[in-house]
Structures are given as structure tokens and as C-alpha cells.
Design a protein around this motif. Structure first.
Motif, PDB file in Angstrom:
ATOM      1  N   PRO A  80       0.808  -1.223   0.000  1.00  0.00           N
ATOM      2  CA  PRO A  80       0.000   0.000   0.000  1.00  0.00           C
ATOM      3  C   PRO A  80       0.844   1.278   0.000  1.00  0.00           C
ATOM      4  N   PHE A  81       0.432   2.246  -0.828  1.00  0.00           N
ATOM      5  CA  PHE A  81       1.086   3.547  -0.909  1.00  0.00           C
ATOM      6  C   PHE A  81       0.840   4.314   0.381  1.00  0.00           C
ATOM      7  N   SER A  82       1.860   5.032   0.820  1.00  0.00           N
ATOM      8  CA  SER A  82       1.727   5.826   2.038  1.00  0.00           C
ATOM      9  C   SER A  82       2.529   7.114   1.873  1.00  0.00           C
ATOM     10  N   TRP A  83       1.864   8.237   2.100  1.00  0.00           N
ATOM     11  CA  TRP A  83       2.566   9.515   2.028  1.00  0.00           C
ATOM     12  C   TRP A  83       3.639   9.606   3.102  1.00  0.00           C
ATOM     13  N   THR A  84       3.423   8.947   4.214  1.00  0.00           N
ATOM     14  CA  THR A  84       4.428   8.943   5.273  1.00  0.00           C
ATOM     15  C   THR A  84       5.703   8.248   4.782  1.00  0.00           C
ATOM     16  N   LYS A  85       5.553   7.113   4.100  1.00  0.00           N
ATOM     17  CA  LYS A  85       6.724   6.433   3.539  1.00  0.00           C
ATOM     18  C   LYS A  85       7.432   7.320   2.529  1.00  0.00           C
ATOM     19  N   VAL A  86       6.665   7.971   1.677  1.00  0.00           N
ATOM     20  CA  VAL A  86       7.256   8.854   0.665  1.00  0.00           C
ATOM     21  C   VAL A  86       8.025   9.983   1.344  1.00  0.00           C
ATOM     22  N   PHE A  87       7.444  10.569   2.383  1.00  0.00           N
ATOM     23  CA  PHE A  87       8.122  11.640   3.125  1.00  0.00           C
ATOM     24  C   PHE A  87       9.455  11.160   3.678  1.00  0.00           C
ATOM     25  N   PHE A  88       9.462  10.001   4.315  1.00  0.00           N
ATOM     26  CA  PHE A  88      10.701   9.517   4.918  1.00  0.00           C
ATOM     27  C   PHE A  88      11.722   9.063   3.877  1.00  0.00           C
ATOM     28  N   ILE A  89      11.266   8.567   2.739  1.00  0.00           N
ATOM     29  CA  ILE A  89      12.194   8.246   1.647  1.00  0.00           C
ATOM     30  C   ILE A  89      12.858   9.526   1.152  1.00  0.00           C
ATOM     31  N   LEU A  90      12.056  10.581   0.968  1.00  0.00           N
ATOM     32  CA  LEU A  90      12.618  11.858   0.529  1.00  0.00           C
ATOM     33  C   LEU A  90      13.575  12.431   1.573  1.00  0.00           C
ATOM     34  N   LEU A  91      13.241  12.268   2.832  1.00  0.00           N
ATOM     35  CA  LEU A  91      14.135  12.713   3.904  1.00  0.00           C
ATOM     36  C   LEU A  91      15.452  11.938   3.863  1.00  0.00           C
ATOM     37  N   LEU A  92      15.357  10.618   3.682  1.00  0.00           N
ATOM     38  CA  LEU A  92      16.546   9.778   3.564  1.00  0.00           C
ATOM     39  C   LEU A  92      17.392  10.195   2.367  1.00  0.00           C
ATOM     40  N   LEU A  93      16.748  10.383   1.222  1.00  0.00           N
ATOM     41  CA  LEU A  93      17.488  10.757   0.016  1.00  0.00           C
ATOM     42  C   LEU A  93      18.107  12.145   0.129  1.00  0.00           C
ATOM     43  N   SER A  94      17.456  13.063   0.837  1.00  0.00           N
ATOM     44  CA  SER A  94      18.063  14.384   1.029  1.00  0.00           C
ATOM     45  C   SER A  94      19.306  14.288   1.905  1.00  0.00           C
ATOM     46  N   GLY A  95      19.287  13.400   2.889  1.00  0.00           N
ATOM     47  CA  GLY A  95      20.479  13.179   3.696  1.00  0.00           C
ATOM     48  C   GLY A  95      21.606  12.568   2.894  1.00  0.00           C
ATOM     49  N   VAL A  96      21.274  11.607   2.045  1.00  0.00           N
ATOM     50  CA  VAL A  96      22.280  10.970   1.189  1.00  0.00           C
ATOM     51  C   VAL A  96      22.862  12.001   0.223  1.00  0.00           C
ATOM     52  N   LEU A  97      21.995  12.804  -0.388  1.00  0.00           N
ATOM     53  CA  LEU A  97      22.469  13.837  -1.297  1.00  0.00           C
ATOM     54  C   LEU A  97      23.343  14.846  -0.557  1.00  0.00           C
ATOM     55  N   GLY A  98      22.940  15.213   0.644  1.00  0.00           N
ATOM     56  CA  GLY A  98      23.749  16.129   1.450  1.00  0.00           C
ATOM     57  C   GLY A  98      25.132  15.568   1.737  1.00  0.00           C
ATOM     58  N   LEU A  99      25.208  14.287   2.070  1.00  0.00           N
ATOM     59  CA  LEU A  99      26.523  13.665   2.288  1.00  0.00           C
ATOM     60  C   LEU A  99      27.384  13.720   1.035  1.00  0.00           C
ATOM     61  N   LYS A 100      26.771  13.443  -0.100  1.00  0.00           N
ATOM     62  CA  LYS A 100      27.517  13.483  -1.362  1.00  0.00           C
ATOM     63  C   LYS A 100      28.021  14.892  -1.640  1.00  0.00           C
ATOM     64  N   LEU A 101      27.191  15.884  -1.388  1.00  0.00           N
ATOM     65  CA  LEU A 101      27.573  17.267  -1.679  1.00  0.00           C
ATOM     66  C   LEU A 101      28.680  17.779  -0.766  1.00  0.00           C
ATOM     67  N   VAL A 102      28.712  17.340   0.481  1.00  0.00           N
ATOM     68  CA  VAL A 102      29.755  17.824   1.388  1.00  0.00           C
ATOM     69  C   VAL A 102      31.024  16.990   1.323  1.00  0.00           C
ATOM     70  N   THR A 103      31.020  15.911   0.566  1.00  0.00           N
ATOM     71  CA  THR A 103      32.223  15.118   0.390  1.00  0.00           C
ATOM     72  C   THR A 103      32.998  15.714  -0.770  1.00  0.00           C
ATOM     73  N   ASN A 104      34.127  16.327  -0.449  1.00  0.00           N
ATOM     74  CA  ASN A 104      34.918  16.958  -1.497  1.00  0.00           C
ATOM     75  C   ASN A 104      36.259  16.242  -1.663  1.00  0.00           C
ATOM     76  N   GLU A 105      37.080  16.771  -2.497  1.00  0.00           N
ATOM     77  CA  GLU A 105      38.371  16.145  -2.797  1.00  0.00           C
ATOM     78  C   GLU A 105      39.238  15.985  -1.545  1.00  0.00           C
ATOM     79  N   SER A 106      39.152  16.931  -0.606  1.00  0.00           N
ATOM     80  CA  SER A 106      40.006  16.853   0.572  1.00  0.00           C
ATOM     81  C   SER A 106      39.604  15.721   1.518  1.00  0.00           C
TER      82      SER A 106
END
Length: 113
Positions: A80-106
Motif C-alpha cells: 500500500p502507498f503511504s505519504w508517510t513512507k514517501v516523506f521519509f524516503i525523501l528525507l533519507l534521500l536528502s540526507g544521502v544527497l547532502g553527504l555526497k555534496l559535502v564530500t569533497n576532494e580533501s
């Protein structure tokens, strides 16, 4: 995006497949395929961690696997589809994207090519 990040993404997508295989395998061949996918995803993961930071790579790998598995379960297997699941998936993906963005060459491993 360099080649190693593409490897991490591919490993994460393969993780989705083997996670689904753990639930839906019913015979020897499907279990063998699941085991092969597990092996392949971790080979790719290890390859990527030779030049990228382990913590960031693993977080991205598991984030892709988690989000992908939930989405495939909802779309393909009728969970079953759940907006709560979608919200937490988006929250998870924003954290993953944030980690990728702050990981630099150094923050990459010293001596890596």
C-alpha cells in the motif's frame, strides 16, 4: 560525477534487486541469483571505497537500497502507498544527497588515484 560514484549508484541499484530476491526467491535458481547479486554489489562497493570515503559510500549505498526497495515494493508488488513512507524516503534521500555534496576532494582517501 566521476566513475567511482557511478559504481556506487550501480551497486545500490543491485542491492535493490538482491533485497527483493531475499523476499521473493522460491527455488534454487532464484536463491543462486540472489547470492550472485549480493556478491556483485559488494564487489562494486569495495571497489568504490578504494578511492572514496567509506562512510559516505556506505550511506549512499544503503540509502539507494532502502529507498529503491520501498518504491519497488509499492509499485511492483502492491504494498500500500503511504505519504508517510514517501516523506521519509525523501528525507533519507536528502540526507544521502547532502553527504555526497559535502564530500569533497580533501575528504577522499590520501594517496588515491
Amino acid at each position: 560525477m566521476n566513475r567511482n560514484w557511478v559504481i556506487v549508484i550501480v551497486a545500490g541499484l543491485i542491492e535493490v534487486l538482491w533485497a527483493l530476491g531475499l523476499k521473493h526467491s522460491t527455488n534454487w535458481w532464484s536463491w543462486a541469483g540472489t547470492a550472485l547479486l549480493i556478491y556483485l554489489s559488494f564487489v562494486l562497493l569495495v571497489k568504490a571505497t578504494k578511492t572514496l570515503p567509506v562512510a559516505t559510500v556506505y550511506a549512499i549505498f544503503t540509502g539507494i537500497g532502502t529507498a529503491g526497495t520501498v518504491v519497488v515494493e509499492m509499485v511492483v508488488f502492491g504494498v500500500p502507498f503511504s505519504w508517510t513512507k514517501v516523506f521519509f524516503i525523501l528525507l533519507l534521500l536528502s540526507g544521502v544527497l547532502g553527504l555526497k555534496l559535502v564530500t569533497n576532494e580533501s575528504s577522499k582517501k590520501e594517496g588515491a588515484v
